[in-house]
Write an enzyme that holds these catalytic residues in place. Structure first.
Site, PDB file in Angstrom:
ATOM      1  CG  HIS A   1      -1.533   1.332   1.534  1.00 54.44           C
ATOM      2  ND1 HIS A   1      -2.529   1.911   0.761  1.00 54.44           N
ATOM      3  CD2 HIS A   1      -1.289   2.220   2.518  1.00 54.44           C
ATOM      4  CE1 HIS A   1      -2.854   3.077   1.270  1.00 54.44           C
ATOM      5  NE2 HIS A   1      -2.111   3.309   2.335  1.00 54.44           N
TER       6      HIS A   1
ATOM      7  CG  ASP B   1       5.505  17.738 -26.735  1.00 51.81           C
ATOM      8  OD1 ASP B   1       5.733  17.329 -25.583  1.00 51.81           O
ATOM      9  OD2 ASP B   1       4.849  17.101 -27.571  1.00 51.81           O
TER      10      ASP B   1
ATOM     11  CD1 TRP C   1       6.225   3.597   4.120  1.00 49.32           C
ATOM     12  CD2 TRP C   1       7.449   4.397   2.432  1.00 49.32           C
ATOM     13  NE1 TRP C   1       6.556   4.889   4.412  1.00 49.32           N
ATOM     14  CE2 TRP C   1       7.306   5.412   3.394  1.00 49.32           C
ATOM     15  CE3 TRP C   1       8.187   4.669   1.283  1.00 49.32           C
ATOM     16  CZ2 TRP C   1       7.873   6.674   3.238  1.00 49.32           C
ATOM     17  CZ3 TRP C   1       8.746   5.940   1.140  1.00 49.32           C
ATOM     18  CH2 TRP C   1       8.587   6.930   2.113  1.00 49.32           C
TER      19      TRP C   1
ATOM     20  CB  SER D   1      10.099   6.085 -14.384  1.00 50.75           C
ATOM     21  OG  SER D   1       8.990   6.912 -14.556  1.00 50.75           O
ATOM     22  CB  SER D   2      11.292   9.510 -10.519  1.00 51.29           C
ATOM     23  OG  SER D   2      10.171   8.849 -10.070  1.00 51.29           O
TER      24      SER D   2
ATOM     25  CG  HIS E   1      12.076  14.882   5.493  1.00 49.54           C
ATOM     26  ND1 HIS E   1      11.109  14.422   6.346  1.00 49.54           N
ATOM     27  CD2 HIS E   1      11.772  16.161   5.247  1.00 49.54           C
ATOM     28  CE1 HIS E   1      10.276  15.402   6.614  1.00 49.54           C
ATOM     29  NE2 HIS E   1      10.649  16.475   5.973  1.00 49.54           N
TER      30      HIS E   1
ATOM     31  CD  GLU F   1       9.354  10.144  -2.740  1.00 49.11           C
ATOM     32  OE1 GLU F   1      10.321  10.357  -3.491  1.00 49.11           O
ATOM     33  OE2 GLU F   1       8.214   9.905  -3.144  1.00 49.11           O
TER      34      GLU F   1
ATOM     35  CE1 TYR G   1       8.140  19.470   3.563  1.00 50.18           C
ATOM     36  CE2 TYR G   1      10.147  18.222   3.892  1.00 50.18           C
ATOM     37  CZ  TYR G   1       9.100  18.956   4.405  1.00 50.18           C
ATOM     38  OH  TYR G   1       9.006  19.165   5.737  1.00 50.18           O
TER      39      TYR G   1
ATOM     40  CB  SER H   1      -0.490  28.756  -5.544  1.00 47.02           C
ATOM     41  OG  SER H   1       0.060  28.340  -4.311  1.00 47.02           O
TER      42      SER H   1
ATOM     43  CG  HIS I   1      12.380  14.855  11.390  1.00 49.91           C
ATOM     44  ND1 HIS I   1      12.258  16.018  10.694  1.00 49.91           N
ATOM     45  CD2 HIS I   1      11.698  13.950  10.667  1.00 49.91           C
ATOM     46  CE1 HIS I   1      11.538  15.823   9.615  1.00 49.91           C
ATOM     47  NE2 HIS I   1      11.183  14.565   9.567  1.00 49.91           N
ATOM     48  CG  HIS I   2      11.855  10.473   9.291  1.00 50.61           C
ATOM     49  ND1 HIS I   2      10.505  10.349   9.059  1.00 50.61           N
ATOM     50  CD2 HIS I   2      12.270  11.513   8.538  1.00 50.61           C
ATOM     51  CE1 HIS I   2      10.131  11.273   8.178  1.00 50.61           C
ATOM     52  NE2 HIS I   2      11.177  12.007   7.853  1.00 50.61           N
TER      53      HIS I   2
ATOM     54  CB  THR J   1       4.918  25.011   6.207  1.00 50.70           C
ATOM     55  OG1 THR J   1       6.135  24.328   5.922  1.00 50.70           O
ATOM     56  CG2 THR J   1       3.759  24.191   5.716  1.00 50.70           C
TER      57      THR J   1
ATOM     58  CE  LYS K   1       3.645  27.061  -0.666  1.00 51.80           C
ATOM     59  NZ  LYS K   1       4.370  27.941  -1.559  1.00 51.80           N
TER      60      LYS K   1
ATOM     61  NE  ARG L   1       4.213   3.538  10.759  1.00 51.85           N
ATOM     62  CZ  ARG L   1       5.020   4.187   9.908  1.00 51.85           C
ATOM     63  NH1 ARG L   1       6.013   4.918  10.372  1.00 51.85           N
ATOM     64  NH2 ARG L   1       4.829   4.109   8.617  1.00 51.85           N
TER      65      ARG L   1
END
Lengths: 534, 391, 184
Positions: A79, A108, A144, A172-173, A256, A258, A260, A271, A305-306, A331, A334, A453
């Site tokens: 998932h 294009d 994950w 790909s990315s 991290h 990732e 964002y 926006s 921080h993880h 943040t 925004k 979790r």
């Protein structure tokens, strides 16, 4: 405006789409590829969603009812991987493909053939990933985040396929990101300076740089895993002198930014939508750009921080705590800017606006729990509980995903030339909004009360809130079928849409006809002042 | 064509209402925190520092609620007031440098206010000096091992702590106990009001030892020793769960701690020491067959049944059946060796370090004479000792 | 028009080349994090990893007899490792600056030759840089025949500059079975 484009007929590069399946297999047209990305990501969203519902069904009551603990772990892992790499990221790439050339007046993408390749890698990558479900020993079951040594020494045989699938997704990315940067930097119409670019383009430019910076690190990480598993190296194997904590440092150095990558383009979308429906220019365009840039920069220095519970030195913990707290400042800017954009506007509340407002509110709640998680001593209690699950689902579901829904409703009339059914759109919104809150809000409380979790079974005191959460998840899941219906109905029988579509919309994409012709801006347009943000 | 949908008025009212509702929901834990706190909120806890963590958590939470009230309040107001359907004319302002500086500076100041106490608490948590007792905590798939390392007691007490919730409850065949999944066979026992240092590490994968009431969570990582400390101020029974995904039975390795007054702890410790020595002495003894069977069944259920299942059928192919297994029915020494040393590269652990000779002998004997297996030999502790010392 | 396209193509190729180089550089950076992290570990004592062998110079280090530090030892075997492994003493009290020796005894109880390796870890983290080993067996492959046993000496000295709030140090050895790895 459409007359201008039609006037430049040139048989050489103005043929229409090919017929049949070949159109989609060999297309180099940014709109076709955008469409492919969007449908692919929606399909993956449904697959990942079914997995989430299996997880939630098992958690409806304490005790094991439907699946085995090992299969449960496979579901949570798949998932996560599918939603991150298969649903959210490709959906944003699809939007970039469709919208960026039209927003900057390019004909294009800069590298159309690579564009085709970067999409067509994805179905193979996910076919490989999903095939692990049918292998002996089962699919990846280590979360994950695939921490070593659970994923290396103790991983199932299918881990190798997982590694290759990640490599393909990464390739790909990276190709997608290079393409977007080349397009934005080299293909803008005259007069479209960087600081006049639409914010969606800005956010994607920065996101693309983040992708280029961190996807190779992920590729390196899974390659090291491959070596540990098959070639007897000890990057992360304590037995050979490796360090399992090292794995987490490299993973989160990727992980991290990732996070964002999955939210910055959402900022861009919001926006666009809020000013349109407030009929008022975006407040603080410059500070928006600087805020995105500083969030992107900070994302590289907060990864640990993880890892507040792995036993880092005190100085390390304090540094990462302060750096993480700092992210709240840009943040916050925004969010304040969006509210100020709404302030004294003349608002209407069509479906895109509803999703955008829900985004601002619920993403902010996710931001609050983010600030709480940044506080290292408190994070020791929150870490690896449902509080964290609630936090990142608040930023990713009513955050990233709602922005995608908002974008889909907002630009759908431009893509297919037809309006969606507003009533059905609102039904989709309210079902999603209610479902998402019922699903994820109670998870804050079970997490605080002590539920870890990634467990398929839990003590009795968490029972009632989990039951509520499961009900919400199913409401949310079912409401996505409404979305599918709305889209199909719009494509097949929607009312024809005008070129401008929305009263308050500004930007080059609204100057072309609806639906957008197969080729737009084959000759760079002169960008009218009124279509730029200032 | 401009798209104007009907019902905007209603929508915005609902939206305002929902925003307000969310605000109320946000403040839910505030009520919860006052009374029955632990079902909806972080516990205040019973260690010397857990209340500081709780206070920090509530401080940041209240600040967030405050900011939420301002921001969402402004949104609700503007959604209500500045609607096209109410005839609102759009203004055209799009920047205000002063305002932007203010709303950058204020959050900055708030963050500093939060960072100061957070730093102080963190420094306290990291000071393991001056501890009066050391306990090693080792994570295994899927149980905990506790070793009392107190210098004077010369490391004589160590034991495993496995979940005691029966499978019938997990499989919903009987009513679940109130402490479902939170019950162990041998809890960790500690004295209150003493600074205890915990040394965490793991045997296989990463686990995390967490007791919410202590405000203590730390990863147990193979090959790395981690140190944390706790001083519990109130006697009681405290429960927690493994917090780091560690494989299939991650949900089934709870932590139970009994905090006792010093004198009761001392009595318990002495009793355990004797029992521990008795268990060690069992290796010298010769067992009756039914003794072996009953001890063997007990060990089997605690250590083997989660993979090989209570009926010996396993979950092939990952966990082979023991009923009818050629290994179990074959050469006894090879069987003992396999239990003792495990099978590298598979889920079969080496139980040599987890079970003593008597337990190993009993579980071997039990497997060889259960279900349809009936080898007809006998396995004594001395056989295990002889085999593993190469005699 | 065609010149424009030509120019644009060149610009794009150059940009793509630069971005490609960035991708390669970041891939390399991922790998460089390993030695980088090791370096940081060594400098800061992160992960409890004690440094390489230390050359002891008695002239440089005066024993601080005013202070006693307890040094405890943990000898553990990890998953799949069946050897017996213990220290001949659970803990010793030392003055910072004096050299002490402790023996670790290891025995292969299995019926086949095996290779083991001991991984050290020391707590508390702020003591790691002040614990010096002048002789040790960590990170070394040890091959033992079935039933063979061996004594492995550890000689160490605690630096007199050990932070004052540290009164106890624990050195743990985790013994792993690396027979398969050594065979490669």
């Amino acid at each position: 405006m459409s007359a201008v484009i039609d006037a430049h007929h040139d048989d050489h590069d103005h043929h229409g789409p090919d017929k049949g399946i070949g159109r989609w297999l060999f297309t180099t047209n940014h709109k076709d590829i955008g469409t492919l990305y969007l449908w692919f990501s929606f399909a993956m969203f449904l697959v990942g969603g079914v997995m989430a519902l299996i997880v939630r069904a098992e958690l409806f009551q304490p005790g094991m009812q439907f699946v085995t603990p090992d299969f449960f772990n496979q579901m949570t892992t798949m998932h996560g991987l599918i939603m991150v790499f298969g649903a959210i990221m490709p959906a944003f790439v699809g939007l970039a493909n469709w919208m960026i050339p039209m927003m900057i007046g390019a004909s294009d993408m800069a590298l159309p053939r690579m564009n085709n390749l970067s999409f067509w890698i994805l179905p193979f990558a996910f076919a490989m990933l999903l095939s692990t479900l049918f292998m002996e020993g089962g699919a990846p079951n280590f979360g994950w985040t695939f921490y070593a040594p659970l994923s290396t020494t103790y991983g199932p045989d299918s881990t190798t396929y997982f590694i290759f699938a990640v490599h393909l997704m990464g390739a790909s990315s990276i190709m997608g990101a290079i393409n977007i940067i080349a397009t934005v930097l080299n293909m803008r119409a005259p007069g479209m300076t960087l600081m006049k670019m639409p914010l969606f383009v800005w956010t994607w430019l920065i996101t693309a740089y983040l992708l280029i910076a961190v996807m190779p690190v992920l590729a390196g990480l899974v390659t090291m895993m491959l070596f540990d598993i098959h070639f007897g190296t000890s990057f992360f194997n304590a037995a050979g002198g490796g360090d399992p904590v090292m794995f987490q440092h490299i993973f989160w150095f990727f992980g991290h930014p990732e996070v964002y990558i999955m939210i910055l383009p959402a900022f861009g979308i919001i926006s666009h939508i809020i000013p349109t429906f407030a009929r008022k220019p975006l407040f603080g365009y410059d500070s928006m750009v600087y805020a995105i840039a500083s969030i992107a920069f900070l994302s590289f220095i907060v990864w640990a921080h993880h890892m507040f519970t792995v036993g880092m030195p005190l100085a390390g913990v304090l540094f990462f705590m302060y750096a993480t707290m700092l992210i709240a400042v840009p943040t916050g800017v925004k969010v304040f800017n969006w509210v100020a954009t709404m302030w004294r506007g003349s608002m209407t509340f069509e479906t895109p606006m509803l999703f955008a407002i829900a985004f601002v509110v619920l993403f902010t709640i996710g931001g609050f729990s983010g600030v709480m998680l940044a506080i290292a001593p408190a994070d020791i209690q929150y870490h690896d509980t449902y509080f964290v699950v609630a936090h990142f689902h608040y930023v990713l579901v009513p955050g990233a995903l709602f922005s995608l829904f908002a974008a889909a409703y907002y630009w759908l009339p431009k893509w297919c030339g037809r309006m969606y059914d507003e009533t059905l759109g609102k039904i989709h919104f309210w079902m999603s909004f209610i479902g998402v809150n019922i699903a994820f809000f109670p998870q804050h409380f079970v997490g605080l009360a002590g539920m870890p979790r990634r467990i398929p079974d839990y003590p009795l005191q968490f029972a009632d809130l989990n039951m509520i959460s499961t009900v919400g998840a199913f409401v949310f899941g079912l409401s996505q079928l409404v979305f599918l219906f709305v889209v199909i109905k719009a494509i097949r029988s929607g009312e024809p849409a005008s070129d401008r579509v929305w009263e308050g919309a500004h930007g080059l994409e609204w100057t072309v006809p609806s639906p957008a012709p197969y080729h737009t801006f084959t000759h760079p347009p002169k960008v009218p002042e009124s279509e730029m943000h200032t | 064509m401009q798209v104007q949908s009907k019902g905007n008025d209603v929508t915005s009212k609902i939206l305002g209402f929902v925003t307000g509702g969310l605000l109320a929901a946000l403040s839910l834990p505030v009520w919860a925190s006052e009374g029955i706190n632990s079902r909806f909120n972080m516990p205040r806890g019973v260690s010397t520092y857990s209340a500081s963590i709780y206070d920090l958590h509530m401080l940041v939470f209240y600040i967030c609620v405050g900011i939420g009230v301002v921001v969402f309040g402004a949104m609700a107001y503007t959604i209500y007031k500045h609607r096209k359907s109410r005839g609102a004319e759009p203004a055209s302002f799009h920047e205000n440098t002063k305002l932007e500086i203010v709303w950058t500076a204020i959050p900055m100041a708030i963050l500093i206010i939060m960072a100061i106490p957070a730093t102080a608490v963190m420094i306290e948590l990291y000071d393991t000096g001056g501890s009066e007792m050391e306990i090693e905590v080792r994570g295994y798939q899927w149980r905990w091992q506790y070793k009392y390392l107190d210098e004077d007691r010369n490391q004589t007490l160590e034991f495993f702590s496995s979940m005691a919730t029966p499978r019938e409850q997990i499989e919903n065949r009987v009513v679940k106990d109130p402490n479902y999944l939170l019950e162990v066979d041998n809890p960790l026992v500690i004295p209150v009001n003493r600074k205890i240092k915990l040394l965490l590490t793991a045997n296989d994968v990463i686990h995390a030892w967490w007791v919410p009431e202590f405000g203590l969570k730390r990863d147990a990582i193979p090959g790395i020793l981690n140190d944390v400390w706790v001083e519990v101020t109130e006697p009681g029974i405290y429960r927690g769960m493994c917090a780091e995904l560690c494989g299939r039975d991650h949900a089934y390795m709870p932590i139970v701690v009994h905090a006792l007054p010093q004198d009761e702890f001392d009595a318990w410790y002495e009793e355990q020491q004797t029992a521990f020595e008795e268990r060690q002495a069992m290796a010298e003894r010769t067992f009756e067959e039914d003794e072996l069977m009953s001890l063997g069944r007990d060990v089997y259920n605690r250590f083997c049944a989660s993979c090989h299942m209570a009926n010996g059928q396993g979950i092939p192919p990952t966990f082979p059946a023991l009923d009818g297994s050629p290994v179990v029915r074959g050469d006894r020494d090879a069987h003992i060796r396999l239990v003792y040393e495990g099978v590298p590269g598979t889920a079969m652990q080496a139980f040599g370090g987890q079970l003593n000779a008597a337990e190993l002998a009993a579980v071997t004997h039990f497997q060889r004479h259960s279900w349809s297996n009936n080898v007809g030999d006998i396995t004594q502790p001395v056989d295990v000792l002889d085999l593993m010392s190469g005699q | 028009m065609s010149q424009d396209t030509e120019l644009q193509r060149k610009k794009t190729s150059w940009l793509v080349a630069k971005l490609g180089a960035l991708v390669v550089a970041m891939f390399a950076f991922g790998w460089a994090m390993i030695p980088l992290y090791d370096l940081i570990c060594e400098v800061t004592g992160l992960g409890g990893r004690t440094g390489d062998q230390y050359t002891y110079d008695p002239a440089q280090m005066q024993p601080d007899t005013s202070r006693l530090v307890r040094v405890s030892f943990l000898a553990n075997t990890n998953a799949g490792m069946t050897w017996e492994f213990k220290a001949d003493r659970n803990s010793v009290r030392v003055h910072p600056g004096e050299v002490r020796e402790v023996n670790f005894i290891v025995r292969n109880t299995s019926d086949r030759p095996m290779v083991g390796q001991a991984i050290p870890s020391l707590i508390p983290g702020n003591a790691v840089n002040f614990f010096h080993k002048t002789e040790c067996f960590c990170f070394e492959y040890q091959l033992l025949e079935p039933g063979e046993s061996m004594e492995m000496p550890l000689r160490f000295v605690v630096d007199p500059d050990l932070p004052p709030n540290v009164d106890a140090v624990t050195l743990s050895y985790a013994l792993f079975d690396i027979t398969d790895m050594a065979l490669r």
